[in-house]
Write an enzyme that holds these catalytic residues in place. Sequence first.
Site, short mmCIF file in Angstrom:
data_model
loop_
_atom_site.label_atom_id
_atom_site.label_comp_id
_atom_site.label_asym_id
_atom_site.label_seq_id
_atom_site.Cartn_x
_atom_site.Cartn_y
_atom_site.Cartn_z
N ILE A 112 0.80 -1.23 0.00
CA ILE A 112 0.00 0.00 0.00
C ILE A 112 0.83 1.29 0.00
O ILE A 112 0.28 2.38 0.05
CB ILE A 112 -0.98 0.04 1.19
CG1 ILE A 112 -0.22 0.09 2.51
CG2 ILE A 112 -1.96 -1.10 1.13
CD1 ILE A 112 -1.08 0.54 3.68
N TYR A 113 2.15 1.19 -0.09
CA TYR A 113 2.98 2.40 -0.09
C TYR A 113 3.05 2.99 -1.50
O TYR A 113 4.09 2.98 -2.15
CB TYR A 113 4.40 2.10 0.39
CG TYR A 113 4.57 1.66 1.82
CD1 TYR A 113 3.52 1.63 2.72
CD2 TYR A 113 5.82 1.29 2.28
CE1 TYR A 113 3.71 1.21 4.03
CE2 TYR A 113 6.02 0.88 3.59
CZ TYR A 113 4.95 0.84 4.45
OH TYR A 113 5.15 0.43 5.74
N GLY A 114 1.97 3.53 -1.97
CA GLY A 114 1.79 4.17 -3.27
C GLY A 114 2.98 4.26 -4.22
O GLY A 114 3.66 5.26 -4.26
N SER A 131 5.74 2.53 -4.22
CA SER A 131 7.03 2.18 -3.64
C SER A 131 7.57 0.85 -4.17
O SER A 131 8.75 0.75 -4.53
CB SER A 131 6.92 2.13 -2.12
OG SER A 131 8.11 1.69 -1.54
#
Length: 172
Positions: free
Chosen positions: A54-56, A58
């Site tokens: 969920i780390y956009g 990454s």
Amino acid sequence: MQYRKNRLGEDISLLGYGCMRFTKKGNSIDLDKAEKELMAAIDAGVNYLDTAYIYGGSEVAVGEILSHNQVREKVNIATKLPQYLIGSRKAIDNYFNEALKRLQTSYIDYYLMHMLTDIASWRKLCALGIEDWIAEKKASGQIRQIGFSFHGNTDMFLQILDAYDWDFCQIQ
């Protein structure tokens, strides 16, 4: 750089590189800046890179940088299953396979159940067959170490810790 040994006897840098907040250029990660920063860390001996589904952007950025610089084998990638989004065994596979694709790798060094806050979340995953899934992925070499990131109180931490033979944990 200082190192400690993991369960497999391998050196892990005491300082890891968190990839959640790469600098943005507009709405996207500034890939050139991220590459310079990440490669400086790797050149300084950092070999533990932490990202998550969920780390956009990454995971994609990390995959591109490692591939472009041909340094995948020099680092340990940690990424996370968004357990709070999981509703089926198929979803577990889908999220995992997407992470492999994004990271441009065939295996994850450190795979975490992301943001476990209570034992009920772990039990839900167990009901979906996560323990067998983990065993399969570890046996195939697609996951080298299994763990969880924790965001809760001490009582819940101890319950989750005792619920499975984890290789590691990451505490917020």
